[in-house]
Design a protein around this motif. Structure first.
Motif, PDB file in Angstrom:
ATOM      1  N   LEU A 122       0.827  -1.211   0.000  1.00 11.01           N
ATOM      2  CA  LEU A 122       0.000   0.000   0.000  1.00 11.01           C
ATOM      3  C   LEU A 122       0.860   1.259   0.000  1.00 11.01           C
ATOM      4  CD1 LEU A 122      -2.813  -0.895   2.590  1.00 11.01           C
ATOM      5  CD2 LEU A 122      -3.056  -0.733   0.104  1.00 11.01           C
ATOM      6  N   MET A 123       1.980   1.209   0.734  1.00  8.96           N
ATOM      7  CA  MET A 123       2.819   2.391   0.896  1.00  8.96           C
ATOM      8  C   MET A 123       3.842   2.558  -0.228  1.00  8.96           C
ATOM      9  SD  MET A 123       1.518   3.739   3.549  1.00  8.96           S
ATOM     10  CE  MET A 123       2.694   5.066   3.721  1.00  8.96           C
ATOM     11  N   THR A 124       4.273   1.470  -0.834  1.00  5.74           N
ATOM     12  CA  THR A 124       5.366   1.555  -1.816  1.00  5.74           C
ATOM     13  C   THR A 124       4.969   1.104  -3.217  1.00  5.74           C
ATOM     14  OG1 THR A 124       6.192  -0.687  -1.398  1.00  5.74           O
ATOM     15  CG2 THR A 124       6.992   1.069   0.055  1.00  5.74           C
ATOM     16  N   LYS A 125       3.782   0.501  -3.350  1.00  6.09           N
ATOM     17  CA  LYS A 125       3.285  -0.015  -4.642  1.00  6.09           C
ATOM     18  C   LYS A 125       4.100  -1.203  -5.141  1.00  6.09           C
ATOM     19  CE  LYS A 125       0.552   3.576  -4.497  1.00  6.09           C
ATOM     20  NZ  LYS A 125       0.994   4.204  -3.260  1.00  6.09           N
ATOM     21  N   ARG A 126       4.800  -1.888  -4.241  1.00  8.86           N
ATOM     22  CA  ARG A 126       5.579  -3.072  -4.604  1.00  8.86           C
ATOM     23  C   ARG A 126       5.612  -4.034  -3.416  1.00  8.86           C
ATOM     24  NH1 ARG A 126      11.216  -0.943  -6.166  1.00  8.86           N
ATOM     25  NH2 ARG A 126      10.042   0.912  -6.771  1.00  8.86           N
ATOM     26  N   LYS A 127       6.087  -5.244  -3.659  1.00  7.35           N
ATOM     27  CA  LYS A 127       6.233  -6.226  -2.592  1.00  7.35           C
ATOM     28  C   LYS A 127       7.658  -6.191  -2.056  1.00  7.35           C
ATOM     29  CE  LYS A 127       2.833  -9.366  -4.662  1.00  7.35           C
ATOM     30  NZ  LYS A 127       2.646 -10.701  -5.306  1.00  7.35           N
ATOM     31  N   PRO A 128       7.852  -6.489  -0.768  1.00  8.04           N
ATOM     32  CA  PRO A 128       9.209  -6.446  -0.206  1.00  8.04           C
ATOM     33  C   PRO A 128      10.105  -7.560  -0.734  1.00  8.04           C
ATOM     34  CG  PRO A 128       7.672  -7.328   1.404  1.00  8.04           C
ATOM     35  CD  PRO A 128       6.836  -6.832   0.252  1.00  8.04           C
ATOM     36  N   TRP A 129       9.523  -8.712  -1.097  1.00  2.00           N
ATOM     37  CA  TRP A 129      10.264  -9.848  -1.655  1.00  2.00           C
ATOM     38  C   TRP A 129       9.274 -10.770  -2.354  1.00  2.00           C
ATOM     39  CZ3 TRP A 129      11.061  -8.631   3.659  1.00  2.00           C
ATOM     40  CH2 TRP A 129      10.070  -9.130   4.510  1.00  2.00           C
ATOM     41  N   SER A 130       9.798 -11.718  -3.108  1.00  3.81           N
ATOM     42  CA  SER A 130       8.935 -12.636  -3.858  1.00  3.81           C
ATOM     43  C   SER A 130       8.323 -13.691  -2.952  1.00  3.81           C
ATOM     44  CB  SER A 130       9.731 -13.319  -4.982  1.00  3.81           C
ATOM     45  OG  SER A 130      10.193 -12.359  -5.911  1.00  3.81           O
ATOM     46  N   ARG A 131       9.126 -14.221  -2.033  1.00  2.00           N
ATOM     47  CA  ARG A 131       8.623 -15.220  -1.084  1.00  2.00           C
ATOM     48  C   ARG A 131       9.518 -15.221   0.142  1.00  2.00           C
ATOM     49  NH1 ARG A 131      10.487 -20.655  -1.649  1.00  2.00           N
ATOM     50  NH2 ARG A 131       8.332 -21.387  -1.631  1.00  2.00           N
ATOM     51  N   ALA A 132       8.945 -15.603   1.283  1.00  2.00           N
ATOM     52  CA  ALA A 132       9.675 -15.593   2.557  1.00  2.00           C
ATOM     53  C   ALA A 132      10.540 -16.839   2.688  1.00  2.00           C
ATOM     54  CB  ALA A 132       8.690 -15.494   3.724  1.00  2.00           C
ATOM     55  N   ASP A 133      11.557 -16.885   1.865  1.00  2.00           N
ATOM     56  CA  ASP A 133      12.473 -18.019   1.830  1.00  2.00           C
ATOM     57  C   ASP A 133      13.890 -17.471   1.733  1.00  2.00           C
ATOM     58  OD1 ASP A 133      14.159 -20.147   0.359  1.00  2.00           O
ATOM     59  OD2 ASP A 133      12.352 -21.258   0.935  1.00  2.00           O
ATOM     60  N   LEU A 134      14.836 -18.118   2.421  1.00  2.00           N
ATOM     61  CA  LEU A 134      16.214 -17.631   2.419  1.00  2.00           C
ATOM     62  C   LEU A 134      16.870 -17.700   1.053  1.00  2.00           C
ATOM     63  CD1 LEU A 134      17.535 -19.019   5.839  1.00  2.00           C
ATOM     64  CD2 LEU A 134      16.837 -16.682   5.275  1.00  2.00           C
ATOM     65  N   ASP A 135      16.256 -18.406   0.109  1.00  2.00           N
ATOM     66  CA  ASP A 135      16.761 -18.404  -1.257  1.00  2.00           C
ATOM     67  C   ASP A 135      16.445 -17.085  -1.957  1.00  2.00           C
ATOM     68  OD1 ASP A 135      17.791 -20.950  -1.025  1.00  2.00           O
ATOM     69  OD2 ASP A 135      15.979 -21.928  -1.761  1.00  2.00           O
ATOM     70  N   ASP A 136      15.487 -16.346  -1.405  1.00  2.00           N
ATOM     71  CA  ASP A 136      15.137 -15.037  -1.947  1.00  2.00           C
ATOM     72  C   ASP A 136      16.105 -14.002  -1.374  1.00  2.00           C
ATOM     73  OD1 ASP A 136      13.667 -12.317  -1.765  1.00  2.00           O
ATOM     74  OD2 ASP A 136      12.392 -13.451  -3.139  1.00  2.00           O
ATOM     75  N   LYS A 137      16.791 -13.276  -2.229  1.00  2.00           N
ATOM     76  CA  LYS A 137      17.843 -12.345  -1.800  1.00  2.00           C
ATOM     77  C   LYS A 137      17.322 -11.265  -0.857  1.00  2.00           C
ATOM     78  CE  LYS A 137      21.394  -9.229  -3.651  1.00  2.00           C
ATOM     79  NZ  LYS A 137      21.984  -8.658  -4.889  1.00  2.00           N
ATOM     80  N   GLU A 138      16.168 -10.654  -1.207  1.00  2.00           N
ATOM     81  CA  GLU A 138      15.625  -9.580  -0.381  1.00  2.00           C
ATOM     82  C   GLU A 138      15.191 -10.096   0.986  1.00  2.00           C
ATOM     83  OE1 GLU A 138      15.143  -9.700  -3.630  1.00  2.00           O
ATOM     84  OE2 GLU A 138      16.213  -7.836  -4.077  1.00  2.00           O
ATOM     85  N   TYR A 139      14.520 -11.264   0.997  1.00  2.00           N
ATOM     86  CA  TYR A 139      14.078 -11.807   2.278  1.00  2.00           C
ATOM     87  C   TYR A 139      15.274 -12.188   3.155  1.00  2.00           C
ATOM     88  CZ  TYR A 139      11.994 -14.748   5.830  1.00  2.00           C
ATOM     89  OH  TYR A 139      11.623 -15.283   7.042  1.00  2.00           O
ATOM     90  N   LYS A 140      16.316 -12.723   2.537  1.00  2.00           N
ATOM     91  CA  LYS A 140      17.511 -13.075   3.298  1.00  2.00           C
ATOM     92  C   LYS A 140      18.123 -11.828   3.936  1.00  2.00           C
ATOM     93  CE  LYS A 140      21.848 -15.640   3.022  1.00  2.00           C
ATOM     94  NZ  LYS A 140      22.763 -16.417   2.151  1.00  2.00           N
ATOM     95  N   MET A 141      18.106 -10.710   3.223  1.00  2.00           N
ATOM     96  CA  MET A 141      18.611  -9.459   3.784  1.00  2.00           C
ATOM     97  C   MET A 141      17.735  -9.001   4.940  1.00  2.00           C
ATOM     98  SD  MET A 141      19.854  -7.176   0.512  1.00  2.00           S
ATOM     99  CE  MET A 141      20.500  -5.886   1.595  1.00  2.00           C
ATOM    100  N   TRP A 142      16.419  -9.236   4.828  1.00  7.13           N
ATOM    101  CA  TRP A 142      15.506  -8.872   5.917  1.00  7.13           C
ATOM    102  C   TRP A 142      15.845  -9.637   7.193  1.00  7.13           C
ATOM    103  CZ3 TRP A 142      12.300  -5.382   7.608  1.00  7.13           C
ATOM    104  CH2 TRP A 142      11.338  -5.694   8.572  1.00  7.13           C
ATOM    105  N   VAL A 143      16.214 -10.880   7.042  1.00  5.06           N
ATOM    106  CA  VAL A 143      16.541 -11.723   8.193  1.00  5.06           C
ATOM    107  C   VAL A 143      17.931 -11.413   8.738  1.00  5.06           C
ATOM    108  CG1 VAL A 143      16.896 -14.105   8.973  1.00  5.06           C
ATOM    109  CG2 VAL A 143      15.007 -13.567   7.417  1.00  5.06           C
ATOM    110  N   GLU A 144      18.890 -11.148   7.838  1.00  5.69           N
ATOM    111  CA  GLU A 144      20.285 -11.050   8.254  1.00  5.69           C
ATOM    112  C   GLU A 144      20.854  -9.626   8.259  1.00  5.69           C
ATOM    113  OE1 GLU A 144      22.401 -13.637   5.666  1.00  5.69           O
ATOM    114  OE2 GLU A 144      21.458 -15.482   6.436  1.00  5.69           O
TER     115      GLU A 144
END
Length: 341
Positions: A276-298
């Protein structure tokens, strides 16, 4: 031993002593912080707030729905069901939407409009038979109203409240920030109510959030919803259902472990708010194989420099940190803080 050796030896003892004292000092404060955190958690769990106890199990749902309530509701609302039956003078105006699930039509009778959703009936425990049982028990300003349903052979038709603005996804690009925040607040109110009934939606996304002409958000499509409170006790779920990009990590891993129901919706709320705020998704899926999600975790600070994230201020990032917490138990505690504000 010479005077020099004695001096060096004494100096070494002093340095070692200072180092040991420093370590003890740090350990003391670390233990103190741990006890303080335990005390805070205990206070959270024993809170007498009027809000639903999102940290508990049996107390999570304040007014749980049941598998049999819908029968009595149908009898009480018999007049409403008759008024909205398809055979009682409704005219098809146009198709509102269609997909693998079926079609949705706009129906009109004089000045009254309703949406009629027609789908194939699924003879499974988690198919459309459970949708009507669950949806008919919902009564809240931010939950789409189900008036009645009709079944012919293997087709089930739901007569629903009509929302003239369609779903949020269809006008997301032009959505102003004030409306985005208003929609999100209404979403939280609706989800809080659903959870208070002991039900988890499991497929929250912009496509399932409808908006009326007065900009009132309505949560729709309970086809994947389920009870997480049965006979006053919480049950764990196992099915990997929903839309993958809105699934939390515990659902993506559900092939080998059970998961709590409510944290699933809380995670989806976080993804929706980011979109709603950015018009995009933060990552494709909540899996450590996803680069953006891995950055969110680490490495969240590194992620905050990327497009989308850098547009959010500290307060909004904190809110997302509470809702998009990978640990579902901690996510529930974060939800309580969101509800207070």
């Amino acid at each position: 031993m010479s005077h020099v050796e004695i001096y060096v030896h004494d100096q070494t003892r002093v340095v070692v002593g200072i180092y040991c004292f420093k370590m003890i000092f740090q350990l003391f404060f670390a233990v103190r912080r741990c006890f303080q955190e335990m005390k805070n958690c205990r206070r959270e769990n024993t809170s007498t707030s009027r809000e639903p106890d999102f940290g508990g199990t049996e107390n999570f749902a304040s007014s749980p729905a049941t598998l049999t309530d819908y029968e009595s509701l149908l009898k009480k609302n018999e007049d409403t069901c008759k008024r909205y039956k398809f055979a009682s003078g409704w005219t098809k105006v146009r198709v509102l939407g269609e997909g693998g699930f079926g079609k949705v039509f706009l129906l009109r009778k004089k000045k009254t409009k309703i949406a009629r959703k027609c789908v194939l009936s699924q003879p499974t425990e988690y198919g459309f038979s459970s949708e009507k049982i669950i949806h008919i028990q919902m009564s809240h300003p931010n939950v789409l109203k189900l008036y009645c349903w009709e079944q012919k052979a293997n087709i089930v038709c739901f007569n629903l409240e009509y929302c003239s603005r369609g779903d949020i996804a269809s006008h997301l690009i032009d959505l102003e920030e004030k409306d985005a925040k208003s929609y999100f607040k209404q979403l939280l109110d609706g989800v809080t109510y659903i959870h208070a009934r002991g039900i988890v939606h499991r497929d929250l996304k912009p496509e399932n959030l409808l908006v009326t002409k007065d900009k009132v958000v309505k949560i729709s499509d309970f086809g994947l919803a389920d009870f997480f409170i049965v006979n006053g006790k919480e049950i764990r779920l196992t099915e990997k259902v929903g839309t993958e990009s809105y699934m939390p990590p515990e659902v993506l891993q559900s092939h080998w472990k059970r998961y709590q129901g409510p944290p699933v919706d809380l995670w989806a709320c976080g993804i929706i708010f980011f979109k709603l705020m950015t018009k995009r998704k933060p990552w494709s899926r909540a899996d450590l194989d996803d680069k953006e999600y891995k950055m969110w975790v680490e490495n969240r600070k590194g992620l905050y420099k990327k497009d989308g994230w850098k547009e959010l201020n500290k307060a909004l990032r904190t809110l997302l940190k509470l809702l998009l917490e990978p640990n579902p138990t901690q996510r529930i505690c974060g939800w309580r803080r969101v509800c207070r504000h």
